[in-house]
Design a protein around this motif. Structure first.
Motif, PDB file in Angstrom:
ATOM      1  N   VAL A  37       9.248  -5.609   0.588  1.00  0.00           N
ATOM      2  CA  VAL A  37       9.752  -5.993  -0.413  1.00  0.00           C
ATOM      3  C   VAL A  37      11.196  -5.044  -0.857  1.00  0.00           C
ATOM      4  CG1 VAL A  37       9.741  -6.678  -3.161  1.00  0.00           C
ATOM      5  CG2 VAL A  37       7.761  -6.871  -1.434  1.00  0.00           C
ATOM      6  N   TYR A  38      12.138  -5.519  -1.242  1.00  0.00           N
ATOM      7  CA  TYR A  38      13.735  -4.602  -1.286  1.00  0.00           C
ATOM      8  C   TYR A  38      14.026  -5.115  -2.724  1.00  0.00           C
ATOM      9  CZ  TYR A  38      13.620  -3.145   3.549  1.00  0.00           C
ATOM     10  OH  TYR A  38      13.262  -2.213   4.758  1.00  0.00           O
ATOM     11  N   TYR A  39      14.247  -4.074  -3.490  1.00  0.00           N
ATOM     12  CA  TYR A  39      14.640  -4.080  -4.961  1.00  0.00           C
ATOM     13  C   TYR A  39      16.001  -3.705  -5.080  1.00  0.00           C
ATOM     14  CZ  TYR A  39       9.750  -4.886  -5.665  1.00  0.00           C
ATOM     15  OH  TYR A  39       8.312  -5.418  -5.754  1.00  0.00           O
ATOM     16  N   CYS A  40      17.061  -4.214  -5.585  1.00  0.00           N
ATOM     17  CA  CYS A  40      18.396  -3.694  -6.080  1.00  0.00           C
ATOM     18  C   CYS A  40      18.039  -2.820  -7.173  1.00  0.00           C
ATOM     19  CB  CYS A  40      18.955  -4.955  -6.485  1.00  0.00           C
ATOM     20  SG  CYS A  40      20.689  -4.299  -6.869  1.00  0.00           S
ATOM     21  N   GLY A  61       0.659  -1.252  -0.135  1.00  0.00           N
ATOM     22  CA  GLY A  61       0.007   0.083   0.044  1.00  0.00           C
ATOM     23  C   GLY A  61       1.020   1.298  -0.259  1.00  0.00           C
ATOM     24  N   LYS A  62       2.073   1.078  -0.211  1.00  0.00           N
ATOM     25  CA  LYS A  62       2.675   2.675  -0.198  1.00  0.00           C
ATOM     26  C   LYS A  62       3.591   2.403  -1.467  1.00  0.00           C
ATOM     27  CE  LYS A  62       3.567   2.502   4.905  1.00  0.00           C
ATOM     28  NZ  LYS A  62       4.233   2.795   5.806  1.00  0.00           N
ATOM     29  N   GLN A  63       4.416   3.893  -1.521  1.00  0.00           N
ATOM     30  CA  GLN A  63       4.995   3.789  -2.579  1.00  0.00           C
ATOM     31  C   GLN A  63       6.611   3.296  -2.492  1.00  0.00           C
ATOM     32  OE1 GLN A  63       4.759   8.423  -3.780  1.00  0.00           O
ATOM     33  NE2 GLN A  63       3.676   7.350  -5.278  1.00  0.00           N
TER      34      GLN A  63
END
Length: 121
Positions: A92-95, A42-44
């Motif tokens: 969720v962590y994005y590289c 629900g967040k950017q």
């Protein structure tokens, strides 16, 4: 093309630690910066930390003093050491890698598929 592969996510209790890894591969002429972003439900998507080719780092205020971004010994790798984790770090962590594939191309952003980090209270 450029591929980013992340690893190291998982479930951890509040106060614990995790280390995320990201390796960039493919046709890469140069990398301007690599970094980590995260997106909670629900967040950017938001910046977590970045490191430039000349080792300048930048952190979100919410993670300063708890997270450390660093480059690996292997070319085009980056780590995110996360300590004193809080439930609000769950996301969720994005590289990300800002790179160009040839001398004549401009820098473009490339993204990994994401890795889930869940911090339980």
């Amino acid at each position: 093309q450029v591929q980013l592969v992340e690893s190291g996510g998982g479930l951890v209790q509040a106060g614990g630690s995790l280390r995320l890894s990201c390796a960039a591969s493919g046709v890469i002429f140069s990398i301007n910066a690599m970094g980590w972003y995260r997106q909670a439900p629900g967040k950017q998507r938001e910046l977590v930390a970045t490191i430039t080719s000349d080792d300048n780092t930048n952190y979100a205020d919410s993670v300063k003093g708890r997270f450390t971004i660093s480059k690996g010994n292997a070319k085009n790798t980056v780590y995110l050491q996360m300590s004193s984790l809080k439930p609000e770090d769950t996301a969720v962590y994005y590289c990300n890698a800002r790179c160009r594939v040839t001398y004549y191309r401009t820098y473009e952003d490339y993204w990994g598929q994401g890795t889930q980090v869940t911090v339980s209270s």
